[in-house]
Design a protein around this motif. Structure first.
Motif, PDB file in Angstrom:
ATOM      1  N   GLY A  96      33.765  34.083  50.739  1.00  0.00           N
ATOM      2  CA  GLY A  96      33.559  35.264  50.165  1.00  0.00           C
ATOM      3  C   GLY A  96      34.578  35.810  49.253  1.00  0.00           C
ATOM      4  N   GLU A  97      35.763  35.549  49.552  1.00  0.00           N
ATOM      5  CA  GLU A  97      36.570  36.175  48.725  1.00  0.00           C
ATOM      6  C   GLU A  97      36.662  35.405  47.585  1.00  0.00           C
ATOM      7  OE1 GLU A  97      41.758  35.726  49.248  1.00  0.00           O
ATOM      8  OE2 GLU A  97      40.759  37.635  49.559  1.00  0.00           O
ATOM      9  N   ASN A  98      36.598  34.023  47.232  1.00  0.00           N
ATOM     10  CA  ASN A  98      36.201  33.136  45.932  1.00  0.00           C
ATOM     11  C   ASN A  98      35.087  33.897  45.178  1.00  0.00           C
ATOM     12  OD1 ASN A  98      38.568  31.742  46.578  1.00  0.00           O
ATOM     13  ND2 ASN A  98      37.594  29.877  47.221  1.00  0.00           N
ATOM     14  N   GLY A  99      34.153  33.895  46.156  1.00  0.00           N
ATOM     15  CA  GLY A  99      32.692  34.481  45.429  1.00  0.00           C
ATOM     16  C   GLY A  99      33.096  35.911  44.690  1.00  0.00           C
ATOM     17  N   GLN A 100      33.540  36.854  45.688  1.00  0.00           N
ATOM     18  CA  GLN A 100      33.974  38.104  44.941  1.00  0.00           C
ATOM     19  C   GLN A 100      34.628  37.981  43.753  1.00  0.00           C
ATOM     20  OE1 GLN A 100      36.707  40.668  47.253  1.00  0.00           O
ATOM     21  NE2 GLN A 100      35.370  42.302  47.031  1.00  0.00           N
ATOM     22  N   ARG A 101      35.580  37.122  43.766  1.00  0.00           N
ATOM     23  CA  ARG A 101      36.795  37.170  42.559  1.00  0.00           C
ATOM     24  C   ARG A 101      35.670  36.561  41.497  1.00  0.00           C
ATOM     25  NH1 ARG A 101      39.875  33.436  44.407  1.00  0.00           N
ATOM     26  NH2 ARG A 101      41.143  34.972  45.393  1.00  0.00           N
ATOM     27  N   LEU A 102      34.759  35.639  41.633  1.00  0.00           N
ATOM     28  CA  LEU A 102      34.025  35.254  40.625  1.00  0.00           C
ATOM     29  C   LEU A 102      33.371  36.252  39.907  1.00  0.00           C
ATOM     30  CD1 LEU A 102      33.061  32.156  39.150  1.00  0.00           C
ATOM     31  CD2 LEU A 102      31.224  32.322  41.006  1.00  0.00           C
ATOM     32  N   VAL A 103      32.366  37.032  40.902  1.00  0.00           N
ATOM     33  CA  VAL A 103      31.758  38.058  40.386  1.00  0.00           C
ATOM     34  C   VAL A 103      32.415  39.067  39.670  1.00  0.00           C
ATOM     35  CG1 VAL A 103      30.187  39.990  41.118  1.00  0.00           C
ATOM     36  CG2 VAL A 103      29.765  37.749  42.379  1.00  0.00           C
ATOM     37  N   ARG A 104      33.647  39.413  40.132  1.00  0.00           N
ATOM     38  CA  ARG A 104      34.474  40.407  39.294  1.00  0.00           C
ATOM     39  C   ARG A 104      34.830  40.035  37.940  1.00  0.00           C
ATOM     40  NH1 ARG A 104      37.860  42.236  44.130  1.00  0.00           N
ATOM     41  NH2 ARG A 104      39.017  40.168  43.515  1.00  0.00           N
ATOM     42  N   GLU A 105      34.966  38.553  37.932  1.00  0.00           N
ATOM     43  CA  GLU A 105      35.427  38.073  36.531  1.00  0.00           C
ATOM     44  C   GLU A 105      34.404  37.736  35.421  1.00  0.00           C
ATOM     45  OE1 GLU A 105      37.900  34.754  37.648  1.00  0.00           O
ATOM     46  OE2 GLU A 105      39.443  36.055  38.502  1.00  0.00           O
ATOM     47  N   HIS A 106      33.082  37.654  36.186  1.00  0.00           N
ATOM     48  CA  HIS A 106      31.863  37.168  35.184  1.00  0.00           C
ATOM     49  C   HIS A 106      30.614  37.789  35.540  1.00  0.00           C
ATOM     50  CE1 HIS A 106      34.543  33.537  33.986  1.00  0.00           C
ATOM     51  NE2 HIS A 106      34.728  33.444  35.183  1.00  0.00           N
ATOM     52  N   TYR A 107      30.406  38.535  36.498  1.00  0.00           N
ATOM     53  CA  TYR A 107      29.034  38.919  36.656  1.00  0.00           C
ATOM     54  C   TYR A 107      28.836  40.368  37.090  1.00  0.00           C
ATOM     55  CZ  TYR A 107      28.656  33.897  36.890  1.00  0.00           C
ATOM     56  OH  TYR A 107      28.804  32.264  36.394  1.00  0.00           O
ATOM     57  N   THR A 108      29.643  41.382  36.366  1.00  0.00           N
ATOM     58  CA  THR A 108      29.642  42.887  36.617  1.00  0.00           C
ATOM     59  C   THR A 108      28.668  43.502  35.634  1.00  0.00           C
ATOM     60  OG1 THR A 108      31.220  43.147  34.981  1.00  0.00           O
ATOM     61  CG2 THR A 108      31.922  42.498  37.472  1.00  0.00           C
ATOM     62  N   LEU A 109      28.297  44.884  35.753  1.00  0.00           N
ATOM     63  CA  LEU A 109      27.900  45.341  34.736  1.00  0.00           C
ATOM     64  C   LEU A 109      28.251  45.428  33.405  1.00  0.00           C
ATOM     65  CD1 LEU A 109      27.298  49.093  36.506  1.00  0.00           C
ATOM     66  CD2 LEU A 109      25.471  47.285  36.018  1.00  0.00           C
ATOM     67  N   ARG A 110      29.542  45.238  33.358  1.00  0.00           N
ATOM     68  CA  ARG A 110      30.231  45.273  31.845  1.00  0.00           C
ATOM     69  C   ARG A 110      29.968  43.832  31.304  1.00  0.00           C
ATOM     70  NH1 ARG A 110      34.845  43.018  30.236  1.00  0.00           N
ATOM     71  NH2 ARG A 110      35.406  42.864  32.388  1.00  0.00           N
ATOM     72  N   HIS A 111      29.704  42.787  31.913  1.00  0.00           N
ATOM     73  CA  HIS A 111      29.524  41.492  31.446  1.00  0.00           C
ATOM     74  C   HIS A 111      28.148  41.354  31.055  1.00  0.00           C
ATOM     75  CE1 HIS A 111      33.071  40.407  33.993  1.00  0.00           C
ATOM     76  NE2 HIS A 111      33.316  39.696  33.059  1.00  0.00           N
TER      77      HIS A 111
END
Length: 400
Positions: free
Chosen positions: A368-383
């Motif tokens: 969960g922590e790794n997945g959250q970091r991955l989303v924050r770094e690559h898969y947000t609204l801004r991205h």
């Protein structure tokens, strides 16, 4: 006009059509563009009342004069609003736009502006997934024909993964329209962990809770689509009936909801609870309360070439997402590190994966922590917005 940080006028996009305004894909694309500094003017009229409304229309409702009356009213509204839009750089048809793209082609051509259609899904393939080739063969042929013609209208078509774009190229070998992709990602305005993940000391507390027999909450949410593998999920729940600490919550409505209820009653699944659709903030609360988020386990095309919203959303909230082991998942995620994968359409493997994860709270926390970091770094609204903006800029700056 106002200048952006680079000293250039901002890109001005007219987002056009009868697209589903509340659908995740459209909300993410529009909000993402705005975050990326693009001016988005929405030119929208409501035609569709929901998934089943579109299914009824595609399944024969399109023959009804009432339906075409709705279409005409919606397009009159669109044209009135379009007259107020003013100048723009590119016209974008939102999902679903298989009817809208014909009118949009005319309007964009009159202004000599490029046209982009966010195709997202093949309506022909959706019909095939529902078994209409056997029950409604003429409708399926018409949809294939309509999609073939519609795909010729835009200057560029948009999908959510390169795998899906490749399927379109193979399905429509004479297609000349370029296809690109923008990954959907998570809408962090609704789906984000409310606080930092627990410190490692909390893992020990989780382990202690697991050994004390505390419930492990497994959450499915969605529109009960064929590609979600609803029967597979319920067969897994049936296999886990003896493990009374594992509880399933099924949130949503849709095509196979009736089937799910029937199976749960037939198999006396006392470990399954059904909940109707929830507003996004309520859904986010249920995700936060869950221990495992279920993805999609069907063996249809959409299970193999798309990444579901719930995958990004569950990870964005720091939860372990358990989903089918599709090639597209392997391209962007890592099994056992930021997501947990099991074979598609295999209830036994799904049940075993749930059992394994329920017994390993430390592993759940780590994924969960790794997945959250991955989303924050690559898969947000801004991205999503920046990827879409770059595609639009290339199209505007390099017209045919």
């Amino acid at each position: 006009p106002a200048m952006n940080k680079q000293g250039h006028p901002p890109l001005r996009v007219c987002y056009f059509g009868t697209y589903r305004a509340n659908y995740n894909r459209n909300q993410i694309m529009i909000a993402g563009l705005r975050l990326a500094g693009v001016e988005v003017v929405e030119c929208h009229a409501t035609l569709w009342r929901g998934i089943e409304d579109r299914a009824r229309a595609a399944g024969g409702g399109w023959l009804s004069p009432v339906f075409w009356g709705r279409v005409i009213r919606a397009y009159f509204q669109l044209l009135r609003r379009y007259r107020q839009v003013g100048d723009y750089d590119v016209l974008v048809v939102g999902y679903p736009g298989i009817l809208d793209v014909f009118l949009a082609r005319l309007l964009a051509s009159l202004r000599r502006k490029p046209l982009v259609w966010d195709v997202l899904l093949s309506v022909y393939e959706v019909a095939c997934e529902r078994g209409w080739q056997q029950t409604k063969p003429i409708t399926v042929k018409l949809l294939h024909w309509l999609e073939t013609i519609a795909l010729r209208m835009p200057d560029l078509g948009l999908l959510d993964t390169p795998q899906y774009a490749e399927w379109f190229r193979q399905q429509y070998p004479h297609l000349r329209t370029p296809l690109q992709h923008v990954l959907i990602g998570a809408d962090e305005r609704f789906f984000a962990h409310p606080a930092a993940m627990a410190a490692p000391a909390s893992v020990e507390e989780l382990v202690e809770a697991a050994h004390s027999g505390q419930a492990c909450r497994v959450l499915y949410y969605g529109a009960y689509l064929p590609n979600h593998g609803i029967r597979i999920i319920l067969e897994a729940a049936r296999a886990l009936l003896e493990h009374t600490h594992i509880r399933f919550e099924m949130i949503g409505q849709g095509i196979e909801h009736g089937l799910a209820r029937e199976l749960a009653a037939q198999w006396d699944l006392t470990n399954v609870t059904f909940v109707d659709w929830l507003e996004k903030h309520e859904l986010a609360q249920r995700i936060q309360q869950a221990d495992i988020i279920l993805g999609a386990f069907g063996n249809t095309l959409h299970s193999l070439v798309t990444i579901h919203n719930k995958t990004y959303e569950g990870l964005a909230m720091g939860k372990v997402v358990l989903t089918g082991d599709a090639p597209v998942m392997r391209q962007y995620f890592h099994h056992g590190q930021d997501v947990y994968l099991c074979p598609q359409a295999d209830a036994h493997s799904l049940a075993q994966a749930i059992l394994d994860l329920s017994a390993e709270p430390g592993l759940r926390w780590m994924i969960g922590e790794n997945g959250q970091r991955l989303v924050r770094e690559h898969y947000t609204l801004r991205h999503a917005g920046e990827a879409f903006r770059e595609i639009l800029l290339r199209l505007v700056n390099n017209p045919k």
